[in-house]
Design a protein around this motif. Structure first.
Motif, PDB file in Angstrom:
ATOM      1  N   TYR A 161     -23.698   4.951   9.676  1.00 24.80           N
ATOM      2  CA  TYR A 161     -25.158   4.884   9.551  1.00 24.80           C
ATOM      3  C   TYR A 161     -25.824   6.216   9.917  1.00 24.80           C
ATOM      4  N   TYR A 181     -25.239  -0.193   1.047  1.00 22.75           N
ATOM      5  CA  TYR A 181     -26.264  -0.037   2.080  1.00 22.75           C
ATOM      6  C   TYR A 181     -25.635  -0.069   3.464  1.00 22.75           C
ATOM      7  N   HIS A 182     -26.276   0.644   4.394  1.00 26.85           N
ATOM      8  CA  HIS A 182     -25.810   0.774   5.775  1.00 26.85           C
ATOM      9  C   HIS A 182     -26.917   0.282   6.704  1.00 26.85           C
ATOM     10  N   THR A 232     -25.311   9.039   7.363  1.00 27.60           N
ATOM     11  CA  THR A 232     -25.731   8.779   5.980  1.00 27.60           C
ATOM     12  C   THR A 232     -27.124   9.326   5.766  1.00 27.60           C
ATOM     13  N   ILE A 235     -32.810   0.305   6.687  1.00 29.33           N
ATOM     14  CA  ILE A 235     -31.533   0.090   6.002  1.00 29.33           C
ATOM     15  C   ILE A 235     -31.395   1.167   4.939  1.00 29.33           C
ATOM     16  N   LYS A 236     -30.289   1.907   4.996  1.00 24.47           N
ATOM     17  CA  LYS A 236     -30.087   3.059   4.116  1.00 24.47           C
ATOM     18  C   LYS A 236     -29.289   2.669   2.880  1.00 24.47           C
ATOM     19  N   PRO A 272     -28.311  -0.207  10.831  1.00 27.13           N
ATOM     20  CA  PRO A 272     -28.151   0.450  12.130  1.00 27.13           C
ATOM     21  C   PRO A 272     -26.981  -0.148  12.903  1.00 27.13           C
ATOM     22  N   GLN A 292     -23.785   0.492  12.250  1.00 25.44           N
ATOM     23  CA  GLN A 292     -22.539   0.633  11.496  1.00 25.44           C
ATOM     24  C   GLN A 292     -21.982   2.045  11.659  1.00 25.44           C
TER      25      GLN A 292
END
Length: 99
Positions: free
Chosen positions: A69, A61-62, A72, A48-49, A64, A66
């Motif tokens: 993603y 947060y992004h 980012t 999660i980024k 997988p 999205q």
């Protein structure tokens, strides 16, 4: 394999140093729960980024799958980071991307 485990262990030590007193060297405030994060990210467990918006400074947060993603990029020097769960991201004060 032993050398790889040693490398991961050393990365964890550096992350702990960043958390307990040398955080400025890494561009961190020292408040980030960073120590276990470095190992988990390298091991591929955290995907999660946590991204900080350039325009607003909002922490988003992004996950997988999205829309943004893949494009980012996480730049720890700006306070961006990886999370291992959405709950962890929310607890740290980040919100989920709306797209």
């Amino acid at each position: 394999m032993r050398a790889f485990k040693r490398l991961l262990s050393n990365v964890g030590i550096v992350a702990v140093a960043a958390t307990v007193g040398f955080a400025g060297v890494f561009g961190l405030s020292g408040d980030e729960p960073f120590a276990g994060q470095a190992f988990s990210t390298l091991a591929g467990e955290c995907n999660i980024k946590g991204n900080i918006s350039i325009g607003s400074g909002e922490r988003i947060y992004h996950v997988p799958g999205q829309r943004y993603y893949a494009e980012t990029k996480i730049r720890p020097e700006y306070g961006e980071r990886w999370f291992c769960s959405e709950a962890e991201a929310r607890q740290a004060g980040w919100r989920r991307s709306r797209v």
